[in-house]
Write a protein that holds these residues in place. Sequence first.
Motif, PDB file in Angstrom:
ATOM      1  N   MET A  57       0.818  -1.202   0.000  1.00  0.00           N
ATOM      2  CA  MET A  57       0.000   0.000   0.000  1.00  0.00           C
ATOM      3  C   MET A  57       0.862   1.265   0.000  1.00  0.00           C
ATOM      4  N   GLN A  58       1.943   1.243   0.750  1.00  0.00           N
ATOM      5  CA  GLN A  58       2.825   2.407   0.785  1.00  0.00           C
ATOM      6  C   GLN A  58       3.458   2.649  -0.574  1.00  0.00           C
ATOM      7  N   GLU A  59       3.848   1.551  -1.238  1.00  0.00           N
ATOM      8  CA  GLU A  59       4.493   1.674  -2.544  1.00  0.00           C
ATOM      9  C   GLU A  59       3.549   2.254  -3.590  1.00  0.00           C
ATOM     10  N   ILE A  60       2.331   1.719  -3.670  1.00  0.00           N
ATOM     11  CA  ILE A  60       1.409   2.198  -4.696  1.00  0.00           C
ATOM     12  C   ILE A  60       0.888   3.596  -4.357  1.00  0.00           C
ATOM     13  N   LYS A  61       0.807   3.904  -3.056  1.00  0.00           N
ATOM     14  CA  LYS A  61       0.412   5.253  -2.641  1.00  0.00           C
ATOM     15  C   LYS A  61       1.463   6.264  -3.087  1.00  0.00           C
ATOM     16  N   ALA A  62       2.750   5.903  -2.921  1.00  0.00           N
ATOM     17  CA  ALA A  62       3.845   6.779  -3.360  1.00  0.00           C
ATOM     18  C   ALA A  62       3.797   6.979  -4.871  1.00  0.00           C
ATOM     19  N   LEU A  63       3.462   5.921  -5.603  1.00  0.00           N
ATOM     20  CA  LEU A  63       3.354   5.991  -7.065  1.00  0.00           C
ATOM     21  C   LEU A  63       2.213   6.914  -7.467  1.00  0.00           C
ATOM     22  N   GLN A  64       1.089   6.789  -6.773  1.00  0.00           N
ATOM     23  CA  GLN A  64      -0.045   7.651  -7.074  1.00  0.00           C
ATOM     24  C   GLN A  64       0.274   9.119  -6.770  1.00  0.00           C
ATOM     25  N   ASP A  65       0.926   9.345  -5.638  1.00  0.00           N
ATOM     26  CA  ASP A  65       1.271  10.721  -5.259  1.00  0.00           C
ATOM     27  C   ASP A  65       2.222  11.364  -6.260  1.00  0.00           C
ATOM     28  N   SER A  66       3.161  10.562  -6.777  1.00  0.00           N
ATOM     29  CA  SER A  66       4.161  11.125  -7.693  1.00  0.00           C
ATOM     30  C   SER A  66       3.613  11.348  -9.102  1.00  0.00           C
ATOM     31  N   LEU A  67       2.743  10.461  -9.536  1.00  0.00           N
ATOM     32  CA  LEU A  67       2.218  10.559 -10.908  1.00  0.00           C
ATOM     33  C   LEU A  67       0.948  11.387 -11.000  1.00  0.00           C
ATOM     34  N   ASN A  68       0.221  11.503  -9.898  1.00  0.00           N
ATOM     35  CA  ASN A  68      -1.060  12.216  -9.881  1.00  0.00           C
ATOM     36  C   ASN A  68      -1.950  11.775 -11.056  1.00  0.00           C
ATOM     37  N   PRO A  69      -2.260  10.487 -11.112  1.00  0.00           N
ATOM     38  CA  PRO A  69      -3.024   9.972 -12.259  1.00  0.00           C
ATOM     39  C   PRO A  69      -4.434  10.536 -12.331  1.00  0.00           C
ATOM     40  N   THR A  70      -4.942  10.625 -13.546  1.00  0.00           N
ATOM     41  CA  THR A  70      -6.332  11.053 -13.742  1.00  0.00           C
ATOM     42  C   THR A  70      -7.278   9.958 -13.278  1.00  0.00           C
ATOM     43  N   GLU A  71      -6.889   8.707 -13.535  1.00  0.00           N
ATOM     44  CA  GLU A  71      -7.704   7.562 -13.138  1.00  0.00           C
ATOM     45  C   GLU A  71      -6.849   6.576 -12.333  1.00  0.00           C
ATOM     46  N   THR A  72      -7.396   6.122 -11.219  1.00  0.00           N
ATOM     47  CA  THR A  72      -6.799   4.999 -10.491  1.00  0.00           C
ATOM     48  C   THR A  72      -7.861   3.919 -10.415  1.00  0.00           C
ATOM     49  N   LEU A  73      -7.681   2.866 -11.200  1.00  0.00           N
ATOM     50  CA  LEU A  73      -8.689   1.820 -11.326  1.00  0.00           C
ATOM     51  C   LEU A  73      -8.308   0.600 -10.496  1.00  0.00           C
ATOM     52  N   PHE A  74      -9.245   0.153  -9.688  1.00  0.00           N
ATOM     53  CA  PHE A  74      -9.031  -1.054  -8.895  1.00  0.00           C
ATOM     54  C   PHE A  74      -9.525  -2.251  -9.699  1.00  0.00           C
ATOM     55  N   VAL A  75      -8.609  -3.158 -10.017  1.00  0.00           N
ATOM     56  CA  VAL A  75      -8.932  -4.345 -10.815  1.00  0.00           C
ATOM     57  C   VAL A  75      -9.176  -5.507  -9.860  1.00  0.00           C
ATOM     58  N   VAL A  76     -10.370  -6.119  -9.981  1.00  0.00           N
ATOM     59  CA  VAL A  76     -10.737  -7.167  -9.032  1.00  0.00           C
ATOM     60  C   VAL A  76     -11.398  -8.337  -9.735  1.00  0.00           C
ATOM     61  N   ASP A  77     -11.063  -9.531  -9.291  1.00  0.00           N
ATOM     62  CA  ASP A  77     -11.616 -10.772  -9.834  1.00  0.00           C
ATOM     63  C   ASP A  77     -13.040 -10.960  -9.313  1.00  0.00           C
ATOM     64  N   ALA A  78     -14.018 -10.950 -10.211  1.00  0.00           N
ATOM     65  CA  ALA A  78     -15.423 -11.080  -9.811  1.00  0.00           C
ATOM     66  C   ALA A  78     -15.704 -12.405  -9.122  1.00  0.00           C
ATOM     67  N   MET A  79     -14.891 -13.426  -9.410  1.00  0.00           N
ATOM     68  CA  MET A  79     -15.144 -14.749  -8.845  1.00  0.00           C
ATOM     69  C   MET A  79     -14.780 -14.846  -7.364  1.00  0.00           C
ATOM     70  N   THR A  80     -14.133 -13.793  -6.829  1.00  0.00           N
ATOM     71  CA  THR A  80     -13.815 -13.804  -5.401  1.00  0.00           C
ATOM     72  C   THR A  80     -14.996 -13.349  -4.548  1.00  0.00           C
ATOM     73  N   GLY A  81     -16.083 -12.969  -5.193  1.00  0.00           N
ATOM     74  CA  GLY A  81     -17.332 -12.671  -4.481  1.00  0.00           C
ATOM     75  C   GLY A  81     -17.197 -11.581  -3.444  1.00  0.00           C
ATOM     76  N   GLN A  82     -17.665 -11.864  -2.216  1.00  0.00           N
ATOM     77  CA  GLN A  82     -17.676 -10.869  -1.150  1.00  0.00           C
ATOM     78  C   GLN A  82     -16.254 -10.423  -0.785  1.00  0.00           C
ATOM     79  N   ASP A  83     -15.281 -11.308  -0.952  1.00  0.00           N
ATOM     80  CA  ASP A  83     -13.886 -10.934  -0.691  1.00  0.00           C
ATOM     81  C   ASP A  83     -13.449  -9.789  -1.591  1.00  0.00           C
ATOM     82  N   ALA A  84     -14.028  -9.722  -2.792  1.00  0.00           N
ATOM     83  CA  ALA A  84     -13.688  -8.649  -3.724  1.00  0.00           C
ATOM     84  C   ALA A  84     -14.056  -7.294  -3.121  1.00  0.00           C
ATOM     85  N   ALA A  85     -15.213  -7.234  -2.486  1.00  0.00           N
ATOM     86  CA  ALA A  85     -15.658  -5.985  -1.872  1.00  0.00           C
ATOM     87  C   ALA A  85     -14.757  -5.606  -0.698  1.00  0.00           C
TER      88      ALA A  85
END
Length: 464
Positions: A213-241
């Motif tokens: 989390m610290q690594e990707i947070k640092a990446l987001q802070d440095s790049l200031n992306p327009t979109e940050t998309l969370f990619v999740v496997d639908a088959m993980t069901g409630q765990d996905a949420a």
Amino acid sequence: MLVIYQQDNPIMFDNLTDRLSQSIKKIRGQANLTEDNIKDILRDIRVALLEADVALPVVKSFIDDVKQRALGREVLTSVKPAQMMVKVVQEELERVLGKETSGINFNAQPPVVILMAGLQGAGKTTTSGKLAKYLTERQQKKVMMVSADVYRPAAIEQLQTVGEQVGVSVHPSSVIDNPVTIGKSAVDAAKKGFFDVLIVDTAGRLAVDESMMQEIKALQDSLNPTETLFVVDAMTGQDAANTAKAFADVLDLTGVVLTKVDGDARGGAALSVKTITGKPIKFQGVGEKMDALEPFHPDRIASSILGMGDVLSLVEEAERKIDKKKAEKFAKKVQKGNKFTLEDFQEQLLQMQNMGGMSSMLDKLPGMGQLPDAVKDQASDKHTNRMLAVINSMTVKEKRYPQLIKGSRKRRIANGSGTSIQDVSKLLKQYNQMQKMMRKFKGKGMMKMMQKLGGKLPGGGLPF
């Protein structure tokens, strides 16, 4: 014109659709909606949602809202109770799923940076490629990708391979580099190359951890992306949420991409993740091919869940995937009354395969969920593949003159296709029936046929 056959892949929400359909039927014939006659329905819906692996808080909120609206003043006396219940449930499904379709935000100085986040195995790298192809082909954007996964050399190589598959530039990176350095270098390269979009694929873990989390947070802070998309496997069901919430607590997410929805008949992740994260589901992965990424339309999904189809998506898919020149050529041939050959039959089967088979089409047509399983089985992808195998084992002459196919030829074709003589005979019988139907389309016959069909096609909604 297409000959339609079904594929066997399970479709998201299949089980939920069946349960909701059976549940709502219970109030057919009731004069109005009351607390007594919807009690059993609400219980059934609750069980159906829980079986679909929807998060418990989402289920509770959904049931409470449906009950309140179903018994509220907005219920019209001129509408049948079952129809009113469908309307209420559909609108609540739309609300839970996100109400409106949400795409990529391009309101930024190019390159628009899209940061892909998620656990290992969710499909980030493949989804990055699919998104690149989608943006390139459907939105005419110039796209670059880069891998910031410095822990797995294979991930960097995989993105390079995916880039070659979809025809998109991939900025070089190495495991000895720092993710932030890689990201900044890619942004500079994208600016110099006048790219519209830069997709940044990030490292995943088998589970959420602090360092990740610290690594990707640092990446987001440095790049200031327009979109940050969370990619999740639908088959993980409630765990996905639950995983989505963990990422949303740390990152400024702008949306979610659900992967592998074609392999999950439950759909719990889709019905949970929007409520849990407060962020829209923007795309869904609907297959393994690189063009199998579609925008997520909450209204169409809600309609599909209730068995009312999704004709708009069907039309859009047909416009993209059907070879228009071949379709026009075939239509003209039929109207002129020219002979319908096994080559034409073969082409129709291939066109249908290109659209994913009949199951995807049946799910998008109103009322098709009510077809008996026996009927669906008769039009499965296995049958389509068997027919294509039989036709592929024929000579060009046999395809054009099927009347030549007798005993010894049937035996040769059956052996060559790995089928039986009965299968070859069955195909020829189906072809003859199709040929007779095509003769009726000659001249103005097609218009007359459509007029006869008018009003007899499946209507919208469940048959209450």
